[in-house]
Scaffold this motif. Structure first.
Motif, PDB file in Angstrom:
ATOM      1  N   THR A  48      41.138  39.219  35.747  1.00 15.44           N
ATOM      2  CA  THR A  48      40.028  39.957  36.359  1.00 15.44           C
ATOM      3  C   THR A  48      40.269  41.447  36.491  1.00 15.44           C
ATOM      4  OG1 THR A  48      40.818  39.807  38.632  1.00 15.44           O
ATOM      5  CG2 THR A  48      39.504  37.958  37.825  1.00 15.44           C
ATOM      6  N   ASN A  49      41.517  41.873  36.228  1.00 18.94           N
ATOM      7  CA  ASN A  49      41.842  43.285  36.419  1.00 18.94           C
ATOM      8  C   ASN A  49      41.781  43.770  37.861  1.00 18.94           C
ATOM      9  OD1 ASN A  49      42.815  44.842  34.399  1.00 18.94           O
ATOM     10  ND2 ASN A  49      40.862  44.757  33.275  1.00 18.94           N
ATOM     11  N   CYS A  50      41.889  42.856  38.782  1.00 16.10           N
ATOM     12  CA  CYS A  50      41.847  43.260  40.189  1.00 16.10           C
ATOM     13  C   CYS A  50      43.174  43.916  40.587  1.00 16.10           C
ATOM     14  CB  CYS A  50      41.570  42.055  41.079  1.00 16.10           C
ATOM     15  SG  CYS A  50      42.900  40.846  41.039  1.00 16.10           S
ATOM     16  N   GLU A  51      43.211  44.466  41.783  1.00 10.52           N
ATOM     17  CA  GLU A  51      44.459  45.048  42.312  1.00 10.52           C
ATOM     18  C   GLU A  51      45.468  43.937  42.574  1.00 10.52           C
ATOM     19  OE1 GLU A  51      45.241  48.211  43.563  1.00 10.52           O
ATOM     20  OE2 GLU A  51      43.414  49.104  42.709  1.00 10.52           O
ATOM     21  N   GLU A  52      46.746  44.240  42.386  1.00  4.26           N
ATOM     22  CA  GLU A  52      47.775  43.217  42.602  1.00  4.26           C
ATOM     23  C   GLU A  52      47.761  42.680  44.028  1.00  4.26           C
ATOM     24  OE1 GLU A  52      51.694  44.250  41.562  1.00  4.26           O
ATOM     25  OE2 GLU A  52      51.333  44.133  39.407  1.00  4.26           O
ATOM     26  N   GLN A  53      47.727  43.610  44.979  1.00  2.77           N
ATOM     27  CA  GLN A  53      47.801  43.179  46.370  1.00  2.77           C
ATOM     28  C   GLN A  53      46.582  42.345  46.744  1.00  2.77           C
ATOM     29  OE1 GLN A  53      50.621  43.696  48.146  1.00  2.77           O
ATOM     30  NE2 GLN A  53      49.726  42.260  49.606  1.00  2.77           N
ATOM     31  N   ALA A  54      45.392  42.750  46.228  1.00  2.00           N
ATOM     32  CA  ALA A  54      44.170  41.999  46.524  1.00  2.00           C
ATOM     33  C   ALA A  54      44.295  40.583  45.976  1.00  2.00           C
ATOM     34  CB  ALA A  54      42.957  42.699  45.922  1.00  2.00           C
ATOM     35  N   ALA A  55      44.900  40.469  44.800  1.00  4.57           N
ATOM     36  CA  ALA A  55      45.075  39.142  44.194  1.00  4.57           C
ATOM     37  C   ALA A  55      45.942  38.272  45.098  1.00  4.57           C
ATOM     38  CB  ALA A  55      45.717  39.280  42.826  1.00  4.57           C
ATOM     39  N   TYR A  56      47.054  38.843  45.524  1.00  2.96           N
ATOM     40  CA  TYR A  56      47.990  38.082  46.379  1.00  2.96           C
ATOM     41  C   TYR A  56      47.297  37.670  47.673  1.00  2.96           C
ATOM     42  CZ  TYR A  56      52.329  36.881  48.775  1.00  2.96           C
ATOM     43  OH  TYR A  56      53.308  36.215  49.456  1.00  2.96           O
ATOM     44  N   ASP A  57      46.576  38.614  48.274  1.00  3.92           N
ATOM     45  CA  ASP A  57      45.944  38.348  49.569  1.00  3.92           C
ATOM     46  C   ASP A  57      44.746  37.395  49.482  1.00  3.92           C
ATOM     47  OD1 ASP A  57      47.786  40.012  50.689  1.00  3.92           O
ATOM     48  OD2 ASP A  57      46.460  41.768  50.758  1.00  3.92           O
ATOM     49  N   SER A  58      44.223  37.221  48.272  1.00  5.81           N
ATOM     50  CA  SER A  58      43.045  36.345  48.137  1.00  5.81           C
ATOM     51  C   SER A  58      43.442  34.864  48.176  1.00  5.81           C
ATOM     52  CB  SER A  58      42.316  36.640  46.828  1.00  5.81           C
ATOM     53  OG  SER A  58      43.058  36.109  45.732  1.00  5.81           O
ATOM     54  N   PRO A  73      35.742  36.646  46.793  1.00  2.00           N
ATOM     55  CA  PRO A  73      35.295  37.961  47.299  1.00  2.00           C
ATOM     56  C   PRO A  73      36.456  38.865  47.717  1.00  2.00           C
ATOM     57  CG  PRO A  73      33.959  36.195  48.229  1.00  2.00           C
ATOM     58  CD  PRO A  73      35.060  35.531  47.466  1.00  2.00           C
ATOM     59  N   ARG A  74      37.570  38.269  48.064  1.00  2.00           N
ATOM     60  CA  ARG A  74      38.720  39.085  48.464  1.00  2.00           C
ATOM     61  C   ARG A  74      39.372  39.838  47.301  1.00  2.00           C
ATOM     62  NH1 ARG A  74      42.423  36.779  53.211  1.00  2.00           N
ATOM     63  NH2 ARG A  74      40.803  36.052  54.616  1.00  2.00           N
ATOM     64  N   LEU A  75      38.980  39.479  46.090  1.00  2.00           N
ATOM     65  CA  LEU A  75      39.534  40.203  44.940  1.00  2.00           C
ATOM     66  C   LEU A  75      38.914  41.594  44.831  1.00  2.00           C
ATOM     67  CD1 LEU A  75      39.498  37.356  42.236  1.00  2.00           C
ATOM     68  CD2 LEU A  75      41.471  38.227  43.477  1.00  2.00           C
ATOM     69  N   ARG A  76      37.823  41.816  45.599  1.00  2.00           N
ATOM     70  CA  ARG A  76      37.135  43.106  45.631  1.00  2.00           C
ATOM     71  C   ARG A  76      36.767  43.605  44.240  1.00  2.00           C
ATOM     72  NH1 ARG A  76      38.039  44.485  50.769  1.00  2.00           N
ATOM     73  NH2 ARG A  76      39.978  43.712  51.658  1.00  2.00           N
ATOM     74  N   LEU A  77      36.069  42.771  43.519  1.00  2.00           N
ATOM     75  CA  LEU A  77      35.619  43.191  42.182  1.00  2.00           C
ATOM     76  C   LEU A  77      34.240  43.809  42.319  1.00  2.00           C
ATOM     77  CD1 LEU A  77      36.711  39.945  40.336  1.00  2.00           C
ATOM     78  CD2 LEU A  77      37.875  42.157  40.282  1.00  2.00           C
ATOM     79  N   GLN A  78      34.047  44.948  41.645  1.00  2.00           N
ATOM     80  CA  GLN A  78      32.772  45.653  41.762  1.00  2.00           C
ATOM     81  C   GLN A  78      31.713  44.998  40.873  1.00  2.00           C
ATOM     82  OE1 GLN A  78      32.553  48.552  43.809  1.00  2.00           O
ATOM     83  NE2 GLN A  78      34.600  47.872  44.432  1.00  2.00           N
ATOM     84  N   ASN A  79      30.489  44.917  41.388  1.00  2.00           N
ATOM     85  CA  ASN A  79      29.324  44.543  40.595  1.00  2.00           C
ATOM     86  C   ASN A  79      29.376  43.180  39.899  1.00  2.00           C
ATOM     87  OD1 ASN A  79      28.392  47.129  41.238  1.00  2.00           O
ATOM     88  ND2 ASN A  79      29.445  47.959  39.426  1.00  2.00           N
ATOM     89  N   ILE A  80      30.186  42.286  40.383  1.00  2.00           N
ATOM     90  CA  ILE A  80      30.141  40.946  39.791  1.00  2.00           C
ATOM     91  C   ILE A  80      29.955  39.937  40.912  1.00  2.00           C
ATOM     92  CG2 ILE A  80      31.167  39.389  38.086  1.00  2.00           C
ATOM     93  CD1 ILE A  80      33.210  41.458  37.439  1.00  2.00           C
ATOM     94  N   LYS A  81      29.111  38.947  40.696  1.00  2.00           N
ATOM     95  CA  LYS A  81      28.882  37.924  41.710  1.00  2.00           C
ATOM     96  C   LYS A  81      30.069  36.962  41.750  1.00  2.00           C
ATOM     97  CE  LYS A  81      23.897  37.812  42.101  1.00  2.00           C
ATOM     98  NZ  LYS A  81      23.278  38.262  40.829  1.00  2.00           N
ATOM     99  N   PRO A  82      30.559  36.668  42.971  1.00  2.00           N
ATOM    100  CA  PRO A  82      31.720  35.788  43.091  1.00  2.00           C
ATOM    101  C   PRO A  82      31.566  34.466  42.328  1.00  2.00           C
ATOM    102  CG  PRO A  82      31.186  36.729  45.217  1.00  2.00           C
ATOM    103  CD  PRO A  82      30.130  37.195  44.272  1.00  2.00           C
TER     104      PRO A  82
END
Ligand code: ARG
Length: 631
Positions: A48-58, A73-82
């Motif tokens: 998903t190209n998300c942030e590393e920390q966001a991935a871990y925390d999700s 939703p915790r991956l904080r990806l912009q403009n994509i529906k979970p």
């Protein structure tokens, strides 16, 4: 022991061509669950190209079924529906020996571990960690004291009964909770000092001394010290009350007359004054009381497998330290004279709603508060502790707030920040026999022991093997300690403790008895078993496709997280509830057939039982229980 490289090598060896990204917060050397979490986070970043920390925390432990949940939703990806991300992840999820195919769960992605890989990974891991499985490498878990990042010196002060008085439910709760706190700190690698702060000083000691000259007997003191001192105390206390009532009715008859102090009352104050002045005769009697108490209590605590490193007490606080405290308080303008007594004025210094507290009474003797403040300074000098924990009833919340705030007022804010009052709630179901004159620890222990004696008599088939190998008294002592302590350890500190001997000795509910029962069952299954590590590589792991076995593996991998949470909140019930889950699950896997033979077929199974035993043993020990073992 497994290093980080060792873990990578283990994964390679298992044909898991997966490298594990190491996250700063992750602790894969102590928590095998983190291997999964890190690996999963890596996959999430890649897909998903998300942030590393966001991935871990999700990634969380799911409430319902499954082993891990990705909260998308915790991956904080912009403009994509979970939901679209979930569908996409499910489709692209790479085949991995660690995970089965993920499951679509709304805005979450749910994952299951592949059971056979879990077994091949977790069994060597736990065997390698052994007695330290569950221990965290990073000890910076205590949020209140973030400065402490490595285990250091901790004083755990608990039990602390009063000389000559009853041993009540507060002392019992403090004893059991304190033993747990000391044990888990020790398990985490801290240097622990177990301290008992006897109530061996103060005005009640003056009263006890006044009683001694009337009702004391050296012979009875020798025979049953705690009982005799309590008898003396109860008698002299009755006498005092009687005299005070008489004086009151006399003065109401004749308003002109000044109320005269009763003789016992003046005598008790006089005797305590003499003690504080160091009068040798008064001290000799006091020493006799104290020594008798320490000897008796030492024996009683041994029945609970508890040993104190230091029997301190209110008496130990030196006069010169007390003077030092008073001088500093005066200097800081926080010490006031009030009706001949000296008080600490908190309100004046911005502690809202905190009333002034007495430090020195008008007759010159010191208060409990003043002695506790001075004791902190002395312990700092003597032990240079990094942390000190007081295990005392919530009824003394105000007292400890006063101690800590007084130290702050004195300019010892840093010292005060090392102190923690670990409190607990009320108790019920504990009362003395009507004819006994008051409750003692020996009464409680004897009563529990009676219940277990009955149990052993009524259930001759249980603990059969141990009955042959252990002395009956040893078996009985251990069951009594486990039963009594587990009743307390399985509830939250803040809730009310209900003492109930019938429930302690019940095999049909979760008790200390059932913990010991299942521990001995697993232990006897492993009798004579020696597993060579290398042979385990070629063992047959197919049995772990059965739910009964894989469900237990899923519990075993959670243990380090459970311990961490218990340590953080100092709640024993987190561990004990977990141990009950584990023992409840054992019924499904512990057949009665003899399997001690280390054939290729059951080698993995035996190693699995070793891991179960190790986890039970670690868990029981860190709450203060001693797992029952044949010698
Ligand atoms: N002896 C006290 C009591 O029985 C408890 C002492 C608690 N510890 C302390 N440092 N004040 O209530």
């Amino acid at each position: 022991t497994l290093t980080l490289d060792g873990i990578q090598a283990l994964l390679k060896h298992l044909n898991l061509e997966e490298t594990i990204a190491s996250f700063a917060v992750a602790d894969i050397k102590s928590n095998p669950l983190d291997i999964y979490q890190c690996r999963l986070a890596e996959i999430l970043v890649r897909l998903t190209n998300c942030e590393e920390q966001a991935a871990y925390d999700s990634i969380l432990l799911p409430n319902e079924s499954g082993d891990l949940t990705v909260v998308v939703p915790r991956l904080r990806l912009q403009n994509i529906k979970p939901r679209e991300v979930v569908a996409d992840l499910k489709q692209k999820f790479p085949p991995s020996p660690l995970f089965a195919n993920p499951i679509d769960d709304g805005i979450n992605l749910r994952l299951w571990f592949s059971p056979v890989t879990l077994a091949r990974l977790l069994i060597p891991y736990i065997r390698d960690r052994g007695a330290s499985y569950g221990k965290s490498q990073s000890a910076d878990l205590s949020e209140a004291h973030e400065s402490i990042s490595v285990p250091q010196k901790v004083i755990v002060e608990f039990c602390s009964p009063n000389v000559g008085k009853e041993f009540d439910g507060n002392h019992l709760r403090s004893t059991v909770i304190g033993a747990y706190i000391a044990s888990i700190y020790q398990f985490m690698g801290w240097d622990v000092c177990r301290m008992n702060f006897l109530g061996d000083w103060g005005r009640h000691i003056g009263l006890l001394a006044a009683g001694w000259s009337r009702f004391g007997s050296e012979e009875l003191l020798k025979k049953n010290p705690l009982r005799h001192l309590l008898d003396v105390f109860v008698q002299v206390n009755d006498l005092l009350r009687h005299e005070q009532e008489e004086a009151k009715s006399r003065s109401s008859q004749d308003q002109e007359n000044v109320v005269e102090h009763s003789t016992t009352s003046t005598e008790k104050d006089e005797l305590f004054r003499r003690l504080e002045d160091g009068d040798p005769d008064a001290l000799a009697i006091w020493t006799m009381f104290r020594e008798a108490c320490v000897t008796s209590y030492t024996d009683l605590y041994a029945r609970l497998n508890i040993k104190f490193d230091h029997y301190s007490g209110e008496s130990e606080v030196e006069a010169k330290t007390i003077v030092e405290v008073e001088e500093i308080l005066k200097e800081k303008d926080a010490y006031m004279e009030s009706d001949g007594a000296w008080v600490i004025d908190f309100e004046k210094h911005g502690y809202k709603g905190q009333r002034a507290a007495i430090a020195r009474f008008s007759n010159g003797s010191t208060s409990y508060l003043l002695r506790d403040i001075a004791a902190v300074l002395e312990r700092r000098n003597r032990y240079s502790f990094d942390k000190m924990i007081y295990v005392v009833s919530a009824k003394q919340d105000t007292h400890f707030r006063q101690v800590f705030n007084a130290l702050e007022l004195m300019g010892h804010a840093q010292l005060a920040s090392k102190l923690q009052h670990v409190s607990f709630g009320k108790f019920q179901g504990l009362s003395p026999r009507p004819d006994s004159g008051g409750l003692l620890l020996s009464d409680i222990l004897d009563q529990c022991q009676g219940a277990f004696e009955e149990f052993l008599k009524d259930n001759p088939g249980d603990f059969a093997e141990l009955r042959e190998e252990l002395a009956t008294s040893k078996l009985l002592d251990n069951l009594t300690a486990s039963g009594l302590m587990t009743q307390e350890l399985s509830i939250k500190r803040g809730s009310t403790f209900t003492y109930d001997t019938a429930k302690m000795a019940d095999m049909n509910s979760d008790t200390g008895l059932t913990l010991q029962y299942w521990f001995t069952k697993v232990d006897s299954k492993l009798k004579g078993v020696r597993i060579v590590h290398e042979e385990l590589d070629n063992a047959d792991y197919s049995i772990f496709t059965e739910d009964a076995f894989s469900d237990i593996l899923r519990l075993l991998i959670q243990f380090p997280g459970i311990v961490k949470s218990s340590f953080k909140n100092l709640e024993s019930s987190t561990i004990v509830t977990y141990l009950f889950q584990l023992t409840d699950a054992l019924d499904g896997v512990l057949g009665d057939e003899e399997e001690a033979e280390c054939s290729n077929l059951n080698l993995a199974k035996l190693a699995f039982f070793e891991c179960v035993r190790q986890t039970l043993e670690n868990g029981m020990q860190m709450v203060g229980l001693v797992p029952l073992r044949a010698e």
